[in-house]
Design an enzyme around this catalytic site. Sequence first.
Site, PDB file in Angstrom:
ATOM      1  N   HIS A  75      36.292   4.454  55.856  1.00  0.00           N
ATOM      2  CA  HIS A  75      35.647   5.125  56.954  1.00  0.00           C
ATOM      3  C   HIS A  75      34.444   4.444  57.257  1.00  0.00           C
ATOM      4  CE1 HIS A  75      33.336   7.804  54.313  1.00  0.00           C
ATOM      5  NE2 HIS A  75      34.306   7.619  53.721  1.00  0.00           N
ATOM      6  N   GLY A  76      33.824   4.974  58.163  1.00  0.00           N
ATOM      7  CA  GLY A  76      32.351   4.152  58.559  1.00  0.00           C
ATOM      8  C   GLY A  76      31.493   3.884  57.474  1.00  0.00           C
TER       9      GLY A  76
END
Length: 172
Positions: free
Chosen positions: A24-25
């Site tokens: 994810h980010g």
Amino acid sequence: MNKKEGVLLGIDIRLVRIDDRLIHGQVAIVWAKRLDIQRIIVVSDAVTKDNIRKILLQQAAPPGIKVNVITVAKMIEVYSNPLFDGVKVILLFTNPVEVSKVVKSGIHFPAVNIGAMGYTTGKKMVANTIAVDDADLEAFHYLNAQGTELEIRKVITDSKQNLMDVLKKAKV
């Protein structure tokens, strides 16, 4: 790890992380950049069986970083493969049980970062982003007994929080 002429041989593991969100980010951008990695290896027996999820994980990687999704058995097999000597990686797991299986095979991780383990039926919240069940607790206690530092940090700039202290405080 093997040593040859003063050089460490084997995979250069920059981070072992348990995060059921996987890539994810924070992982894709911040951790990967700060740790200067070449590859993200997702180690999960369940995820290897989910072709859509595998494709999405490969697409979520930052440019120039390869992603492999492999089983626990494959991780144990490739750990000492000379093809991966010096390759800088992040190992991502969805749960501590699979981390403990790798450690039981003889691969030692000095530290494991715990980012997020979401709540599902049968689990108890022990921290803001961490829910555990009996199997998770057994795995964490095993890893702790092996001398593995278990630290909670959602993002790289957070202060480390000792998981065993959190478990003690939560009385689990």
